[in-house]
Each structure stands twice: as structure tokens, then as C-alpha cells.
Scaffold this active site. Structure first.
Site, PDB file in Angstrom:
ATOM      1  N   HIS A  19       0.722  -1.355  -0.031  1.00 56.73           N
ATOM      2  CA  HIS A  19       0.122   0.145   0.117  1.00 56.73           C
ATOM      3  C   HIS A  19       0.826   1.419   0.029  1.00 56.73           C
ATOM      4  CE1 HIS A  19      -3.437  -2.582   1.881  1.00 56.73           C
ATOM      5  NE2 HIS A  19      -3.371  -2.850   0.567  1.00 56.73           N
ATOM      6  N   HIS A  42      -7.778  -8.386  -7.351  1.00 59.27           N
ATOM      7  CA  HIS A  42      -8.151  -9.225  -6.178  1.00 59.27           C
ATOM      8  C   HIS A  42      -8.502  -8.173  -5.068  1.00 59.27           C
ATOM      9  CE1 HIS A  42      -5.939 -11.798  -8.603  1.00 59.27           C
ATOM     10  NE2 HIS A  42      -6.375 -12.864  -8.145  1.00 59.27           N
ATOM     11  N   SER A 111      -6.614  -2.040  -0.478  1.00 61.22           N
ATOM     12  CA  SER A 111      -6.136  -1.112  -1.760  1.00 61.22           C
ATOM     13  C   SER A 111      -7.338  -0.688  -2.765  1.00 61.22           C
ATOM     14  CB  SER A 111      -5.609  -2.306  -2.719  1.00 61.22           C
ATOM     15  OG  SER A 111      -6.228  -3.424  -2.838  1.00 61.22           O
ATOM     16  N   GLU A 129     -13.563  -9.251  -7.484  1.00 58.23           N
ATOM     17  CA  GLU A 129     -13.309  -9.986  -6.228  1.00 58.23           C
ATOM     18  C   GLU A 129     -14.372 -11.324  -6.497  1.00 58.23           C
ATOM     19  OE1 GLU A 129     -11.625 -10.397  -3.517  1.00 58.23           O
ATOM     20  OE2 GLU A 129     -13.011 -12.092  -3.202  1.00 58.23           O
ATOM     21  N   ASP A 178      -3.164  -8.661  -6.534  1.00 62.98           N
ATOM     22  CA  ASP A 178      -2.685  -9.276  -5.363  1.00 62.98           C
ATOM     23  C   ASP A 178      -3.616 -10.599  -4.918  1.00 62.98           C
ATOM     24  OD1 ASP A 178      -2.104  -9.142  -2.575  1.00 62.98           O
ATOM     25  OD2 ASP A 178      -3.651  -7.637  -2.160  1.00 62.98           O
TER      26      ASP A 178
END
Ligand code: SAM
Length: 304
Positions: A19, A42, A111, A129, A178
Site C-alpha cells: 500500500h 483481487h 487497496s 473479487e 494481489d
């Protein structure tokens, strides 16, 4: 079935690396008014609670962002307001400022939330997601930040979604991948997806987070070779930064993590070289006894 829930790990050393780098890259994009698209393949839940019982169970939030904010705050001030100590690197401050604002409300920004905070009226945000519960939490959390057509939330598998949804419009932009690396195929799927995405979206800044695990050394090497080769073919610059908070000789468990970036923003390598020595010192301090390699870091840049 996916079982990974990021709430167990939110704000840990791996999130701090990911981050803080993301915050710097987004600041670079904002140097021009030209619109951009941000993609989080993700996404997770988007926003986390610092004293969530899952975070308390692992202790990772406390040893990570809570400890960092505490150490970085100037001695006469509380951890939630005021100045930073003199040894805090300038390149870390934008991320610390952001986290301090959320910490004051008992939260930590994931994020998607960091991207949402960096969205201007002309920009777009695409969140992907797959988890059936996490997607609902993400939708609720993101509704608090953005209420208009700039935001798209997709409940689907990232590895096929990038094929269907990219390259984006506007073309200028950044993607964060990610994965949770829960299944073995995540390693090869990640390499394939990013190589293809770079071919189809050569101007995109592509960022990948990966875990440092001793038993995954060959997968990490393959991933790095694939991305480096894809970058060299266009040609594009390639950056790889790692932050180790434990010894690589640790046989099980995460001893640190890394970020690979294709098309890294100008000077990102220098900003990381300023920030990582501080992070490795502060984040190792809170852990157990030092071992070989513990508390080290690296930044490699192959520039074109
Ligand atoms: N990027 C988030 C952040 O930094 O705040 C954390 C994301 S977490 C490490 C990884 C997420 O990926 C999990 O929420 C998991 O459910 C999701 N996931 C796992 N496999 C996926 C896939 N194939 N496609 C999309 N999401 C996936």
C-alpha cells in the site's frame, strides 16, 4: 472454495509494502490531469477494522500498521495526530498520513479504498473479487466512498476477467494484482494473466504482490522471469522490491513479501530505496529475535 479472508492480515508488513508503494504510484499518476483507470483484480473487502477479532487473533495488524504509526509519530504527540519523527522518510509520509486518518476511526484502508481516495472526477475504478461473502462486504464498503458511474465492481474470477475487461478506457492507468495464492494454480495463472495483460495494455502500470516463502522459491523465480521477459519484449522498465521481516531460513510461513512492477513510475525506485531501510528496521523491531537475513530489503530496477 476460497477460504482466505484478508481481515486476518490487514495492515501487516506485506500490506504496508504493497500500500505504501501503491500510494506513491498513484501520486505519480496524478502529476498529469489526463484521466486514468485503476484496476484491483483481487480487491478483498476494501476497508478493515483495526481491532477486528480476526486481526487480534493473528496480531498482524498490531505488529504492522498500529506499531508503525506509533513509532513514526513524534514523541510529544499521540499516534493519531501531529507531526512525524525526523527519521521518517518523506516517501513514506503520504501513506502514513492516509493511514492515520483511517486509524482515527479505528479503520485500515485496503487497496480499493486507497484507489478510491485517489480517484478524481475524470478517472475510473474497476474492482474484481471472487469470494461470495467478501464481494458483499466490498460493495457495502465502497458505496460509502463512491456513488457514481466511475466505479465498477465485478464478482468474477480475476484471471478470466482481465481478458474480458482490459485494456480499459481511459487507457492510461494502473493495475494491482494481489492474489491470495491459496491454490497452486494461482502462481501460473498470475504469470499468464500479467504477461497477456501487458501485451494488450502496454502502457498500463502493472503491479504484482507476492509472498516470500521458502517452499515457493521456484514459483517466485518463474514469476519474476516471466514478467521480466514480458517487460523486456516491449521494451518496458521492470522493478522488483522486497521487504524481509524475518529470516529466509524460516521453514514455514511468510518471511516477507515483494512487489514487481512493469512500467514503474519515474523515481519509484529511489523513493523505495529511501523508505525500505526504515520499514525493515521498524517492522523487524516488533518481531521476535533476529536471524540471518532478517530485516533486509532490496530494490532492483531494469530501466529502458
Ligand atoms: N488487494 C487487497 C488489499 O490490498 O486490500 C487484498 C486482497 S486479498 C490478499 C486477496 C483477495 O483475492 C481475497 O479477497 C480473495 O477472496 C480474492 N481472490 C482469490 N482468488 C481470486 C480470483 N481467482 N479472482 C478474484 N479474486 C480472488
Amino acid at each position: 472454495m476460497l477460504s482466505y479472508r484478508h481481515a486476518f492480515h490487514a495492515g501487516n508488513h506485506a500490506d504496508i509494502l504493497k500500500h505504501a508503494l501503491l500510494t506513491l504510484a498513484l501520486q505519480s499518476l496524478q502529476k498529469k490531469d489526463k484521466p486514468y483507470t485503476l484496476v484491483d483484480t483481487h480487491a478483498g473487502a476494501g476497508l478493515y477494522v483495526l481491532d477486528d477479532e480476526r486481526a487480534e487473533k493473528t496480531g498482524e495488524t498490531k505488529e504492522g500498521i498500529v506499531h508503525l504509526l506509533d513509532v513514526a509519530a513524534a514523541a510529544s504527540e499521540s499516534g493519531l495526530s501531529g507531526a512525524w519523527k525526523d527519521d521518517v522518510p518523506a516517501s513514506l509520509k503520504p501513506y502514513l498520513e492516509l493511514c492515520r486518518g483511517y486509524a482515527a476511526q479505528g479503520k485500515y484502508p485496503g487497496s480499493p479504498e486507497i484507489m478510491a481516495r485517489n480517484l478524481r472526477s475524470q478517472d475510473k475504478l474497476m474492482l474484481i473479487e471472487l469470494h461470495n461473502t467478501e464481494i458483499d462486504v466490498l460493495r457495502v464498503n465502497m458505496k460509502k466512498s463512491i456513488h457514481d458511474g466511475r466505479l465498477g465492481i465485478h464478482h468474477r474470477n480475476a484471471f478470466e476477467a482481465v481478458d474480458a475487461l482490459l485494456p480499459p478506457d481511459p487507457r492510461r492507468g494502473l493495475l494491482l494484482m494481489d492474489p491470495s495464492y491459496e491454490v497452486d494454480s494461482d502462481w501460473t495463472n498470475t504469470a499468464d494473466a500479467l504477461v497477456k495483460t501487458h501485451r494488450r495494455w502496454p502502457v498500463g502500470v502493472l503491479c504484482l504482490w507476492y509472498p516470500l516463502l521458502q517452499h515457493r522459491e521456484s514459483e517466485i523465480a518463474l514469476l519474476k522471469a516471466s514478467l521480466r521477459e514480458a517487460a523486456a519484449a516491449t521494451p518496458s522498465s521492470f522493478l522488483c522490491a522486497e521487504l524481509l521481516v524475518d529470516s529466509p531460513e524460516r521453514e514455514a510461513g511468510l518471511y516477507g513479501s515483494g512487489m514487481m512492477v512493469i512500467n514503474p513510475p519515474w523515481h519509484l525506485d529511489e523513493q523505495l530505496k529511501e523508505m525500505l531501510p526504515y520499514l525493515s528496521r521498524v517492522l523487524t523491531e516488533s518481531g521476535e529475535a533476529a536471524g540471518p537475513g532478517k530485516g533486509s530489503w532490496s530494490v532492483e530496477l531494469e530501466a529502458v
